[in-house]
Design a protein around this motif. Structure first.
Motif, PDB file in Angstrom:
ATOM      1  N   PHE A 272       8.419   4.541   5.265  1.00 26.89           N
ATOM      2  CA  PHE A 272       9.387   4.290   4.196  1.00 26.89           C
ATOM      3  C   PHE A 272      10.449   5.386   4.241  1.00 26.89           C
ATOM      4  O   PHE A 272      10.233   6.464   4.797  1.00 26.89           O
ATOM      5  N   ASN A 273      11.599   5.075   3.687  1.00 25.87           N
ATOM      6  CA  ASN A 273      12.698   6.037   3.602  1.00 25.87           C
ATOM      7  C   ASN A 273      12.859   6.480   2.161  1.00 25.87           C
ATOM      8  O   ASN A 273      12.688   5.692   1.225  1.00 25.87           O
ATOM      9  N   THR A 274      13.208   7.728   1.964  1.00 25.56           N
ATOM     10  CA  THR A 274      13.385   8.261   0.621  1.00 25.56           C
ATOM     11  C   THR A 274      14.337   9.445   0.691  1.00 25.56           C
ATOM     12  O   THR A 274      14.958   9.683   1.727  1.00 25.56           O
ATOM     13  N   TYR A 275      14.449  10.185  -0.393  1.00 25.99           N
ATOM     14  CA  TYR A 275      15.320  11.352  -0.401  1.00 25.99           C
ATOM     15  C   TYR A 275      14.799  12.371  -1.412  1.00 25.99           C
ATOM     16  O   TYR A 275      13.996  12.045  -2.297  1.00 25.99           O
TER      17      TYR A 275
ATOM     18  N   ARG B 152      10.049  17.217  -4.996  1.00 25.90           N
ATOM     19  CA  ARG B 152      10.011  15.904  -5.652  1.00 25.90           C
ATOM     20  C   ARG B 152      10.863  14.923  -4.849  1.00 25.90           C
ATOM     21  O   ARG B 152      12.035  15.175  -4.598  1.00 25.90           O
ATOM     22  N   ILE B 153      10.248  13.830  -4.439  1.00 31.98           N
ATOM     23  CA  ILE B 153      10.963  12.790  -3.687  1.00 31.98           C
ATOM     24  C   ILE B 153      10.837  11.464  -4.421  1.00 31.98           C
ATOM     25  O   ILE B 153       9.906  11.256  -5.192  1.00 31.98           O
ATOM     26  N   ARG B 154      11.798  10.574  -4.183  1.00 32.63           N
ATOM     27  CA  ARG B 154      11.768   9.248  -4.804  1.00 32.63           C
ATOM     28  C   ARG B 154      10.602   8.436  -4.257  1.00 32.63           C
ATOM     29  O   ARG B 154      10.391   8.357  -3.054  1.00 32.63           O
ATOM     30  N   LYS B 155       9.820   7.844  -5.148  1.00 31.51           N
ATOM     31  CA  LYS B 155       8.692   7.005  -4.764  1.00 31.51           C
ATOM     32  C   LYS B 155       9.209   5.640  -4.291  1.00 31.51           C
ATOM     33  O   LYS B 155      10.027   5.023  -4.963  1.00 31.51           O
ATOM     34  N   PRO B 156       8.765   5.157  -3.137  1.00 25.88           N
ATOM     35  CA  PRO B 156       9.249   3.855  -2.648  1.00 25.88           C
ATOM     36  C   PRO B 156       8.555   2.708  -3.374  1.00 25.88           C
ATOM     37  O   PRO B 156       7.484   2.880  -3.968  1.00 25.88           O
ATOM     38  N   SER B 157       9.157   1.548  -3.316  1.00 24.90           N
ATOM     39  CA  SER B 157       8.471   0.345  -3.796  1.00 24.90           C
ATOM     40  C   SER B 157       7.532  -0.134  -2.690  1.00 24.90           C
ATOM     41  O   SER B 157       7.751   0.148  -1.506  1.00 24.90           O
ATOM     42  N   GLU B 158       6.498  -0.864  -3.069  1.00 24.48           N
ATOM     43  CA  GLU B 158       5.559  -1.364  -2.060  1.00 24.48           C
ATOM     44  C   GLU B 158       6.254  -2.300  -1.078  1.00 24.48           C
ATOM     45  O   GLU B 158       5.898  -2.369   0.094  1.00 24.48           O
ATOM     46  N   GLU B 159       7.295  -3.015  -1.563  1.00 25.78           N
ATOM     47  CA  GLU B 159       8.001  -3.959  -0.693  1.00 25.78           C
ATOM     48  C   GLU B 159       8.786  -3.251   0.414  1.00 25.78           C
ATOM     49  O   GLU B 159       9.104  -3.844   1.447  1.00 25.78           O
TER      50      GLU B 159
ATOM     51  N   MET C 160       0.845  -1.205   0.000  1.00 23.42           N
ATOM     52  CA  MET C 160       0.000   0.000   0.000  1.00 23.42           C
ATOM     53  C   MET C 160       0.872   1.243   0.000  1.00 23.42           C
ATOM     54  O   MET C 160       1.766   1.388   0.825  1.00 23.42           O
ATOM     55  N   LEU C 161       0.624   2.134  -0.941  1.00 23.54           N
ATOM     56  CA  LEU C 161       1.369   3.387  -1.041  1.00 23.54           C
ATOM     57  C   LEU C 161       0.438   4.565  -0.763  1.00 23.54           C
ATOM     58  O   LEU C 161      -0.774   4.479  -0.984  1.00 23.54           O
ATOM     59  N   PRO C 162       0.976   5.680  -0.270  1.00 24.26           N
ATOM     60  CA  PRO C 162       0.129   6.862  -0.064  1.00 24.26           C
ATOM     61  C   PRO C 162      -0.403   7.395  -1.383  1.00 24.26           C
ATOM     62  O   PRO C 162       0.220   7.223  -2.432  1.00 24.26           O
ATOM     63  N   LYS C 163      -1.563   8.042  -1.316  1.00 28.01           N
ATOM     64  CA  LYS C 163      -2.241   8.548  -2.512  1.00 28.01           C
ATOM     65  C   LYS C 163      -2.257  10.079  -2.498  1.00 28.01           C
ATOM     66  O   LYS C 163      -1.908  10.714  -1.498  1.00 28.01           O
ATOM     67  N   ILE C 164      -2.670  10.659  -3.597  1.00 30.94           N
ATOM     68  CA  ILE C 164      -2.793  12.120  -3.682  1.00 30.94           C
ATOM     69  C   ILE C 164      -3.715  12.612  -2.567  1.00 30.94           C
ATOM     70  O   ILE C 164      -4.752  12.012  -2.286  1.00 30.94           O
ATOM     71  N   ASN C 165      -3.291  13.689  -1.922  1.00 27.55           N
ATOM     72  CA  ASN C 165      -3.992  14.343  -0.796  1.00 27.55           C
ATOM     73  C   ASN C 165      -3.763  13.655   0.543  1.00 27.55           C
ATOM     74  O   ASN C 165      -4.204  14.173   1.573  1.00 27.55           O
ATOM     75  N   ASP C 166      -3.078  12.521   0.561  1.00 26.62           N
ATOM     76  CA  ASP C 166      -2.765  11.884   1.846  1.00 26.62           C
ATOM     77  C   ASP C 166      -1.738  12.732   2.599  1.00 26.62           C
ATOM     78  O   ASP C 166      -0.815  13.301   2.011  1.00 26.62           O
ATOM     79  N   LEU C 167      -1.912  12.785   3.917  1.00 35.41           N
ATOM     80  CA  LEU C 167      -0.910  13.433   4.770  1.00 35.41           C
ATOM     81  C   LEU C 167       0.258  12.491   4.990  1.00 35.41           C
ATOM     82  O   LEU C 167       0.069  11.274   5.137  1.00 35.41           O
ATOM     83  N   VAL C 168       1.455  13.066   4.998  1.00 38.30           N
ATOM     84  CA  VAL C 168       2.654  12.288   5.340  1.00 38.30           C
ATOM     85  C   VAL C 168       3.408  13.041   6.427  1.00 38.30           C
ATOM     86  O   VAL C 168       3.389  14.274   6.485  1.00 38.30           O
ATOM     87  N   TYR C 169       4.066  12.281   7.299  1.00 40.45           N
ATOM     88  CA  TYR C 169       4.812  12.851   8.418  1.00 40.45           C
ATOM     89  C   TYR C 169       6.296  12.540   8.211  1.00 40.45           C
ATOM     90  O   TYR C 169       6.666  11.404   7.911  1.00 40.45           O
ATOM     91  N   ILE C 170       7.127  13.548   8.360  1.00 44.81           N
ATOM     92  CA  ILE C 170       8.510  13.485   7.888  1.00 44.81           C
ATOM     93  C   ILE C 170       9.492  13.820   8.999  1.00 44.81           C
ATOM     94  O   ILE C 170       9.279  14.760   9.775  1.00 44.81           O
ATOM     95  N   GLN C 171      10.597  13.064   9.042  1.00 45.55           N
ATOM     96  CA  GLN C 171      11.779  13.439   9.816  1.00 45.55           C
ATOM     97  C   GLN C 171      12.957  13.464   8.853  1.00 45.55           C
ATOM     98  O   GLN C 171      13.076  12.605   7.983  1.00 45.55           O
ATOM     99  N   VAL C 172      13.805  14.477   9.006  1.00 41.59           N
ATOM    100  CA  VAL C 172      14.915  14.704   8.076  1.00 41.59           C
ATOM    101  C   VAL C 172      16.223  14.298   8.746  1.00 41.59           C
ATOM    102  O   VAL C 172      16.523  14.765   9.852  1.00 41.59           O
ATOM    103  N   ALA C 173      17.001  13.436   8.093  1.00 36.71           N
ATOM    104  CA  ALA C 173      18.303  13.040   8.631  1.00 36.71           C
ATOM    105  C   ALA C 173      19.183  14.275   8.775  1.00 36.71           C
ATOM    106  O   ALA C 173      19.262  15.120   7.893  1.00 36.71           O
TER     107      ALA C 173
END
Length: 217
Positions: free
Chosen positions: A73-76, A89-96, A1-14
């Protein structure tokens, strides 16, 4: 399951700064491309301040399912886009890669790799990394080199893969922190500021291979 348009996401930055790394921000998925998400500018939870992001920033993100379960998920950060508002623009994660367990540092691994460095004054030297990640690296060098926070440099990282192939990943980086060690050497922490997506993928591939090795020891 991946987030969809308009979904809220919560972020922490390394970040090298623990207090900064622990801050939580929220954003919204504004658009979805084949390999990327476009998100709105993050807002710090509690203060309402806008959190400025930079290309190469490593992000730990979670979103909530309809049942209220956190999915991580982790991205950059890849880059930016202008619509009615400024988007990131962030990298989209794989579902796995979606997990219910937070893995904030999975893109950074301990590794001793050869790093060729060229400073702005054309000083050149070869150092060895202390750790490597999709958004930055740390290396050790002699204290004879004058390296200060904010200095920028060109680097070429040598990446040996498990199949025996060797790649070089060139990038431009900025010093975010230096630390004098007891043995007289200096540990230099770099943030990648200019790197192609293809070159960054080389580094991330190496990190995944290293993590797999660590997990199977």
């Amino acid at each position: 399951m991946l987030p969809k348009i308009n979904d809220l996401v919560y972020i922490q930055v390394a970040s090298p700064n623990k207090k900064e790394e622990e801050k939580e921000c929220k954003s919204r998925i504004a658009d979805i491309e084949d390999e990327y998400y476009l998100i709105e500018m993050p807002i710090e939870v509690g203060t309402g301040r806008i959190k400025r992001l930079f290309v190469g920033d490593e992000l730990s993100i979670y979103f909530l399912t309809d049942e209220g379960v956190k999915n991580y998920f982790n991205t950059y950060v890849i880059g930016f886009a202008e619509d009615v508002i400024h988007l990131i623009r962030i990298r989209k994660p794989s579902e796995e890669s979606i997990t219910k367990v937070q893995r904030r540092n999975f893109l950074r691994v301990v590794a001793e790799l050869e790093l060729a460095v060229k400073l702005k004054d054309n000083t050149r030297f070869v150092a060895y990394t202390d750790d490597v990640g999709g958004g930055g690296v740390s290396f050790l060098c002699d204290s004879t080199y004058k390296l200060n926070e904010g200095d920028q440099m060109y680097c070429w990282l040598l990446l040996p893969y498990k199949n025996g192939s060797i790649e070089h990943a060139p990038f431009e980086a900025e010093i975010v922190r230096t630390k004098k060690l007891e043995n007289g050497r200096t540990r230099v922490m770099l943030k990648l500021i200019t790197i192609s997506d293809m070159e960054r993928q080389k580094i991330i591939r190496y990190c995944f291979e290293r993590q797999f090795d660590f997990r199977n020891r």
